[in-house]
Motif scaffolding. Structure first.
Motif, short mmCIF file in Angstrom:
data_model
loop_
_atom_site.label_atom_id
_atom_site.label_comp_id
_atom_site.label_asym_id
_atom_site.label_seq_id
_atom_site.Cartn_x
_atom_site.Cartn_y
_atom_site.Cartn_z
N GLY A 87 0.85 -16.18 -0.04
CA GLY A 87 2.15 -15.95 0.58
C GLY A 87 2.68 -14.53 0.53
N ILE A 88 1.96 -13.60 -0.08
CA ILE A 88 2.53 -12.24 -0.22
C ILE A 88 2.63 -11.55 1.13
CG2 ILE A 88 0.36 -10.99 -0.64
CD1 ILE A 88 3.46 -10.23 -2.65
N CYS A 89 1.72 -11.86 2.04
CA CYS A 89 1.73 -11.20 3.35
C CYS A 89 2.63 -11.92 4.34
CB CYS A 89 0.31 -11.15 3.92
SG CYS A 89 -0.31 -12.77 4.45
N THR A 90 3.10 -13.11 3.95
CA THR A 90 3.81 -13.98 4.90
C THR A 90 5.09 -13.37 5.46
OG1 THR A 90 2.83 -15.91 3.82
CG2 THR A 90 4.77 -16.29 5.20
N PRO A 91 5.96 -12.77 4.64
CA PRO A 91 7.15 -12.16 5.25
C PRO A 91 6.80 -11.13 6.32
CG PRO A 91 7.45 -12.33 2.88
CD PRO A 91 6.03 -12.72 3.16
N GLY A 92 5.84 -10.29 6.03
CA GLY A 92 5.43 -9.27 7.00
C GLY A 92 4.89 -9.90 8.27
N CYS A 121 0.81 -1.22 0.00
CA CYS A 121 0.00 0.00 0.00
C CYS A 121 0.84 1.27 0.00
CB CYS A 121 -0.95 0.01 1.19
SG CYS A 121 -0.13 0.29 2.78
N GLY A 122 2.05 1.19 0.54
CA GLY A 122 2.91 2.38 0.57
C GLY A 122 2.54 3.40 1.64
N THR A 123 1.49 3.15 2.42
CA THR A 123 1.04 4.16 3.39
C THR A 123 0.93 3.62 4.81
OG1 THR A 123 -1.23 3.62 2.70
CG2 THR A 123 -0.22 5.60 1.74
N GLY A 124 1.54 2.48 5.10
CA GLY A 124 1.53 1.97 6.46
C GLY A 124 0.25 1.30 6.89
N ASP A 125 -0.62 0.95 5.94
CA ASP A 125 -1.91 0.38 6.30
C ASP A 125 -1.97 -1.14 6.15
OD1 ASP A 125 -3.10 3.22 4.61
OD2 ASP A 125 -3.24 2.89 6.78
N CYS A 126 -0.91 -1.79 5.64
CA CYS A 126 -1.06 -3.22 5.36
C CYS A 126 0.03 -4.09 5.99
CB CYS A 126 -1.10 -3.47 3.86
SG CYS A 126 0.49 -3.33 3.02
N GLY A 127 1.15 -3.52 6.39
CA GLY A 127 2.17 -4.29 7.09
C GLY A 127 2.98 -5.23 6.24
N THR A 128 2.75 -5.24 4.92
CA THR A 128 3.46 -6.20 4.07
C THR A 128 4.94 -5.87 3.97
OG1 THR A 128 1.39 -6.22 2.81
CG2 THR A 128 3.19 -7.43 1.87
N CYS A 129 5.30 -4.66 4.35
CA CYS A 129 6.69 -4.21 4.25
C CYS A 129 7.41 -4.29 5.60
CB CYS A 129 6.72 -2.77 3.75
SG CYS A 129 5.96 -1.62 4.93
N SER A 130 6.83 -4.99 6.58
CA SER A 130 7.35 -4.98 7.94
C SER A 130 8.79 -5.46 8.03
CB SER A 130 6.50 -5.86 8.85
OG SER A 130 5.18 -5.38 8.94
N VAL A 131 9.60 -4.70 8.77
CA VAL A 131 10.97 -5.08 9.12
C VAL A 131 11.15 -4.60 10.55
CG1 VAL A 131 11.78 -4.77 6.75
CG2 VAL A 131 12.03 -2.89 8.38
N LEU A 170 5.57 -12.88 9.47
CA LEU A 170 6.65 -13.55 10.20
C LEU A 170 7.45 -12.55 11.01
CD1 LEU A 170 7.78 -16.12 7.50
CD2 LEU A 170 6.74 -16.64 9.71
N VAL A 171 7.79 -11.43 10.40
CA VAL A 171 8.55 -10.41 11.12
C VAL A 171 7.72 -9.86 12.29
CG1 VAL A 171 9.57 -8.11 10.93
CG2 VAL A 171 9.96 -9.78 9.13
N ALA A 172 6.45 -9.61 12.07
CA ALA A 172 5.60 -9.07 13.13
C ALA A 172 5.39 -10.09 14.23
CB ALA A 172 4.26 -8.63 12.55
N ALA A 173 5.19 -11.36 13.85
CA ALA A 173 4.96 -12.39 14.86
C ALA A 173 6.21 -12.61 15.69
CB ALA A 173 4.52 -13.70 14.19
N LYS A 174 7.36 -12.55 15.04
CA LYS A 174 8.61 -12.71 15.80
C LYS A 174 8.77 -11.55 16.77
CE LYS A 174 13.53 -13.62 15.48
NZ LYS A 174 14.05 -12.43 16.18
N ALA A 175 8.45 -10.33 16.32
CA ALA A 175 8.55 -9.18 17.21
C ALA A 175 7.64 -9.36 18.41
CB ALA A 175 8.20 -7.90 16.46
#
Lengths: 285, 180, 753
Positions: free
Chosen positions: B102-107, B42-52, B109-114
């Motif tokens: 699987g597109i949301c999976t990386p995000g 989304c580019g605007t912080g609304d979906c979490g797919t870019c989480s690091v 995983l990072v969020a769940a680990k956090a």
């Protein structure tokens, strides 16, 4: 466009003054970067304040709390003393966005973005929070409600930025609470909201109150009539009904994609009642 | 052109790059560092797919400037596994069919680990609210939550295993000084 | 077809087991590559300029300033996409939707595109393009668009079979049904008639459209793209660009969600045209805002439903009048609604009249059981009202009228064995029906139907010399089908699942495959693999026969091993697939099986859902407490992924029912083109979703498979509407049932006393 990360408030002020109004302050970036990417702003300079020591940390003093402008809302939620004294302010700050946003967003950024629906502002207004503003002409401290001039506009002058927020010390039986209405359980901008701050005297009678509403007007609305309706009472049903009525009367909302005038007005009253009850319980009533 | 030179640490490795002042960390990771695990939804912080994570904090990398990570540590999904050993979360996501496209999976995983790093024994409600910033359109979140619960159990079991014995010191004679 | 596709009722060795999926490792490590994850040397960034007006004439596009910006390598308009469609109206519509031709038809319609050395330069170039518009009146509401005097969206459109001289927004009117509804209503003891509206929603896939296009001056091209159908995209793009189909190689990336929205080209022809003009690869990735404004959401609708029934519960007549908007181009979406509206029931007198209407909104595309959820909302809500009126349990009422084998469906065909009654019985006995409900809590249930599709499918099975197996399919894997397809190949060949690798091949490796839609991925490719594997087995037997020097009729294949049949061959040692594969270079070369087919025999799929909600009567906020899906899968190849489809579809239906809608302003512009204000369910909005897989085999498939991916998006709208009604006593007739709408209904009810 330039990016700078000064390490002192003085340097930050200097950079912003030289930018002649085309500079923007970057704290968490959860508002700024959205506006930048959307093409709504085109600054010449971005000043990152997160490396300025004076803007970091939450400090407890005799006169209350000082919250640095670079402190993230997640950090606020981890401060046990602040949570104990001002649970309403902290829960409001912690409602802003997801955990990802919480790691970044700040109450000062929330305040200066000046959205009518900002979550932290009604609670800060109810708490009588003040903003410590620094600029080329020095420092001044103003009530937070005076920072916001209108939707998207602050009363800050060129070269000014906020260094910290102060909250007064708590004395006696006090409690505050913040509630907002959103259609989902998370991730929404508040459709309407209410922050209530109470002080109780003997027998659980309310001796002081401040009621502030969000997202029902261009800026946060402090409702003295609502406070008056509950001062001297133990929050019985009649008092609560009067509180809700006063809140509804103070609303001046718009119809938009998030809510209607009718909905915002009615639910603001409902939330004010519920927030008052929670604040009352927290105060030991 | 006014490039910013940044020295940072990504998944434990020292990394240097040059980016534009207004360039976000997500674009830096994907286009300059070659780590495409974080995605733009989304580019605007609304979906979490870019989480690091940056300095241990979960963030949306689409709302962090590349310039901001100077001297900081960044971790992405590519840093979760220990070589060929998957993190328990990664294993459980596969086992519990917690991904479809699987597109949301990386995000996630990072969020769940956090989440599990700071709260190793979360309730179902705590898991759901911690992951509210990550959108999934395929699964309805059911199997994702179950996978996180299973991973938490696994990690708890690992934590109770006796720690590996420390290698013996070879200084003869003197006993270690105790510090207060 | 060389093989009989009928259901064989066999017992299975690996089918139905929960194996790990082959693409799982790549997806949990970030290695998997989606549409935006590919790059090429020298690539340019593509960007599209879009109309800010809902309806306008384009008087002029001036690109002269943009051309001069350093780093801009190509700018295109519709002039660079000449009409090569040979009169095919649907392809011309697609072309016009990809880039406006003289007029813009909706807010977000593409006008021009640039390819530049980086994103900042491309943005600058877009800003420098000057467009002169003549703004025209617009219409965005389906009922408004049907009125006399409404702005006409497409001047050439006539109602099919109607007045050939009258320009209209109604492109077709369809009718389905049988019997005599006037007589039927006359017989009824009770008649309930209601009107309903549903707002426009989007599939909401998390991955925006993205592609990497490369076209050379020799007419060869490559396209890496996120898509549900790379063969369909190839055909469409080749036709629109005037390229030879065989020379456009399309590779499907991993897909980050589609749900029907990626079955259609939106900007891929534009990327190819940019690349052709610039003679360099062009990467074109949509922003989230572009996805909402300019891809293919579903219809908004306005519907009237009338049901007549006898006191004993038998429905005597059922009528649905459905008005669906298809966006700015004609579509079949209303027609599909008309076909599905009454499909769950056995009705003597039934009619559905469906209108397809144009408005100044984006071109509607399929969204998971397209058109069925809306009609089901209207029908299933009214069913509950009728049940209430005759004091009958809503499940029993549906059971009494449910379709069964031999029922003549409202849309025409006669049903074979179907699962609607079984799902209703399962709902009746479901533990959720016994869960206690507190104040302001209510329970609702509803049924849903969806057809499945077969379509053109090709598959190849290659046996490697070490005995491991490559399976090539052409259906994009949207939900884990590679695992199921590997299971099918393993089952047919009699080898372990772990020895099979299933790949979605690019367009040069197989014949045409239809899109993964209509719940056909596992069904169709599964069928093609079964027959390709059987062809491979025939070859394996032939090699064994050759090795043993006996007739092939005396070789049987069992559990991955060739056995000689008959006592006279008792001295011959059986040969495993591995043995035969190792010898294959000397017995005749590589061993493979192919199948090119049109997969017929797709079954239909039914589901019944139960939903418990709690409504806050002071705010209208609604929370889902419990949710259960019961659906017939025919045969669940991989139960985890079948459950996943049930849960995902239900979640989309829940979002649609409660919060998702396109909000248009009076200016005809979309106001909520982002995930902030287009509100899909988040993790904390939902409970665990209980699933029950029923297996009533589809006689048209060797394993009895029915498509499963779509049906469960159909019941949630009405299940929730019925639950809200039971919770706080208000009947919601407008979806989404957002808090302001529910609160308004509660207040109106209170005022009415």
């Amino acid at each position: 466009m330039r990016y700078e990360a000064p390490t002192s408030t003085k340097d930050a002020v200097g950079l912003l003054s030289k930018a002649k109004g085309k500079g923007q302050v970057l704290a968490g970036g959860s508002d700024l970067l959205v506006r930048l990417k959307g093409g709504f702003i085109e600054p010449d300079l971005i000043v990152d304040i997160k490396r300025i020591p004076a803007m970091q940390g939450v400090t407890k003093t005799a006169s209350g709390f000082k919250i640095g402008a670079a402190v993230s809302c997640a950090q606020l939620g981890e401060n046990a003393a602040l949570k104990k004294a001002w649970p309403g302010v902290v829960e409001a700050a912690n409602l802003i966005g997801s955990d990802q946003i919480q790691s970044r967003c700040t109450v000062v950024g929330n305040l200066c973005n000046a959205s009518p629906a900002a979550d932290s502002v009604p609670a800060m207004v109810a708490a009588k929070a003040k903003a410590v503003v620094v600029g080329p002409k020095g420092k001044r401290t103003i009530p937070v409600e005076n920072v916001v001039a209108g939707p998207g506009k602050t009363a800050l002058k060129a070269g000014e930025l906020i260094e910290s927020i102060t909250l007064p010390a708590r004395k006696g039986k006090t409690g505050d609470a913040y509630l907002r209405f959103i259609p989902r359980t998370e991730m929404d901008i508040a459709v309407c909201s209410a922050g209530v701050n109470l002080t109780l005297g003997r027998g659980g009678v309310v001796t002081d109150a401040r009621v502030a509403l969000g997202a029902v007007a261009p800026t946060v609305v402090l409702v003295p009539a609502a406070a008056k309706a509950i001062i001297g009472t133990k929050l019985d049903d009649v008092a609560l009904a009067a509180l809700a009525a006063a809140c509804e009367a103070a609303c001046n909302p718009i119809d938009d994609k998030r809510g209607t005038v009718e909905f915002r007005t009615e639910v603001a009253g409902v939330l004010a009642k519920r927030a008052a009850k929670i604040a009352y319980q927290r105060a030991g009533g | 052109m006014s490039g910013v030179h940044v020295s940072t640490t990504i998944n434990g490795d020292p990394v240097e790059f040059v980016c534009q002042p207004g360039e976000v960390l997500l674009d830096v990771l994907r286009n300059r560092v070659g780590l495409t695990g974080a995605k733009e939804g989304c580019g605007t912080g609304d979906c979490g797919t870019c989480s690091v994570t940056v300095d241990g904090r979960l963030v949306c990398s689409c709302l962090v400037l590349g310039a901001e990570v100077e001297g900081r540590t960044v971790t992405t999904v590519e840093g979760m596994a220990d070589g060929a050993d998957l993190h328990p979360l990664q294993k459980k996501f596969i086992e519990h069919a917690a991904l479809q496209c699987g597109i949301c999976t990386p995000g996630f995983l990072v969020a769940a680990k956090a989440l599990l790093d700071r709260n190793p024994d979360p309730s179902e409600e705590q898991i759901r609210y911690a992951l509210a910033g990550n959108l999934c359109r395929c699964t309805g979140y059911d199997k994702i939550v179950r996978a996180v619960q299973a991973a938490a159990k696994d990690l708890a079991v690992d934590a109770t295993k006796p720690a590996k014995p420390a290698p013996k010191k070879t200084t003869a004679g003197k006993s270690a000084k105790k510090t207060a | 077809m060389t093989h009989n596709p009928s259901f064989t009722n066999q017992t299975f060795k690996v089918i139905g087991t929960r194996v790990p999926r082959p693409d799982g490792l790549d997806k949990v490590t970030g290695r998997a590559r989606y549409g935006a994850d590919a790059s090429a040397p020298g690539q340019l960034v593509g960007m599209i300029l879009r109309s800010p007006h809902a309806h306008a004439e384009i008087k002029n596009i001036d690109t002269s300033k943009a051309d001069k910006i350093p780093g801009v390598k190509a700018i295109i308009t519709s002039a660079d996409l000449p009409d090569k469609v040979n009169g095919r109206r649907d392809m011309l519509d697609t072309l016009e939707n990809c880039m406006a031709r003289g007029r813009v038809l909706y807010d977000g319609h593409a006008i021009a595109a640039v390819a530049a050395i980086d994103a900042d330069t491309a943005k600058k170039a877009l800003k420098a393009i000057k467009v002169d518009y003549k703004i025209l009146p617009h219409v965005t509401d389906v009922d408004e668009a049907m009125k006399d005097g409404a702005p006409i969206v497409q001047q050439w459109v006539r109602t099919a079979g109607g007045d050939a001289n009258k320009a209209t927004n109604v492109s077709q009117v369809s009718q389905f049904g049988h019997g005599n509804i006037e007589e039927g209503f006359a017989e009824a003891d009770v008649i309930i008639e209601r009107s309903y509206k549903t707002e426009q929603t989007h599939q909401g896939y998390i991955e925006p459209h993205a592609c990497l296009a490369s076209v050379g001056p020799d007419g060869n091209g490559e396209l890496w793209v996120t898509t549900q159908g790379h063969y369909t995209f190839r055909t469409q793009c080749a036709q629109l660009l005037g390229m030879d189909i065989a020379k456009l190689k399309v590779t499907s990336s991993e897909i980050g969600g589609g749900f029907g929205g990626k079955t259609h080209v939106w900007m891929e022809p534009v990327a190819l045209a940019l690349s052709r003009k610039a003679n360099r690869p062009v990467k074109l990735v949509m922003t989230r805002e572009e996805v909402f404004r300019a891809t293919g959401p579903t219809c908004s609708t306005s519907m009237d439903v009338k049901i007549g029934a006898k006191k004993d519960g038998r429905i005597t007549a059922a009528l649905a009048v459905l008005r669906y908007q298809d966006g700015a181009f004609p579509g079949i979406w209303g027609m599909l609604g008309g076909m599905t509206a009454w499909a769950c029931y056995d009705l003597p007198n039934v009619k559905a009249i469906a209108y397809d209407v144009l408005v100044n909104r984006p071109k509607v595309a399929a969204y998971r059981a397209p058109s069925a959820p809306m009609a089901a909302f209207a029908v299933e809500s009214t069913m509950d009202l009728v049940a209430q009126a005759i004091n009958m349990d809503p499940v029993d009422f549906r059971l009494l009228n449910a379709a069964k084998e031999g029922t003549r469906a409202s849309y025409g065909p006669t049903y074979g064995p179907i699962g609607i009654r079984a799902t209703l019985e399962a709902v009746k006995n479901h533990p959720q029906m016994k869960a206690k409900l507190g104040p302001n809590q209510g329970r609702g249930m509803a049924c849903g139907f969806w057809f499945n599709f077969g379509g053109q499918t090709c598959s190849t099975v290659n046996i490697c010399t070490d005995g491991t197996v490559n399976v090539s399919v052409g259906t994009v894997d949207v939900g884990g089908s590679r695992a199921s397809l590997s299971l099918i190949a393993a089952e047919e060949l009699g080898v372990p699942y772990e020895t099979v690798k299933c790949t979605v091949s690019d367009t040069t490796a197989l014949g045409h495959n239809d899109t993964t839609e209509g719940s056909r991925g596992t069904f169709s490719s599964g069928m093609a693999i079964i027959f390709a594997a059987r062809n491979a087995v025939a070859e394996l037997r032939a090699r064994a026969a050759k090795t043993w020097d006996i007739p092939v009729e005396e070789v049987e294949w069992k559990d991955g091993v060739a056995y000689p049949m008959g006592d006279q061959h008792h001295n011959l040692k059986p040969l495993s697939l591995k043995d035969i594969a190792a010898k294959s270079p000397r017995t005749g070369g590589p061993i493979a099986g192919h199948n090119e087919t049109v997969a017929d025999g797709a079954g239909v799929s039914f589901a019944s859902h139960i939903c418990d909600v709690e409504v806050d009567p002071e705010t209208g906020a609604t929370r889902i407490l419990r949710y259960a899906v019961v659906q017939d899968a025919g045969k669940a190849i991989h139960p985890d992924y079948v459950e996943g489809q049930f849960q995902g579809a239900a979640a989309q239906g829940i979002g649609w029912a409660l919060n998702e809608e396109y909000v248009y302003g009076k200016d005809g512009r979309l106001q909520n083109a982002g995930f902030l204000d287009y509100r899909i369910p988040v993790c904390s909005d939902l409970p665990f979703i209980d699933t029950t897989i029923l297996e009533i085999p589809n006689p048209g498939h060797p394993y009895g498979i029915r498509g499963v991916g779509e049906t469960s998006i159909v019941p949630p709208l009405a299940a929730i509407g019925n639950a809200v009604s039971n919770a706080v006593g208000v009947r919601m007739n407008h979806v989404p049932m957002s808090p302001p709408r529910i609160l308004k209904a509660i207040k109106a009810q209170r005022a009415a006393g």
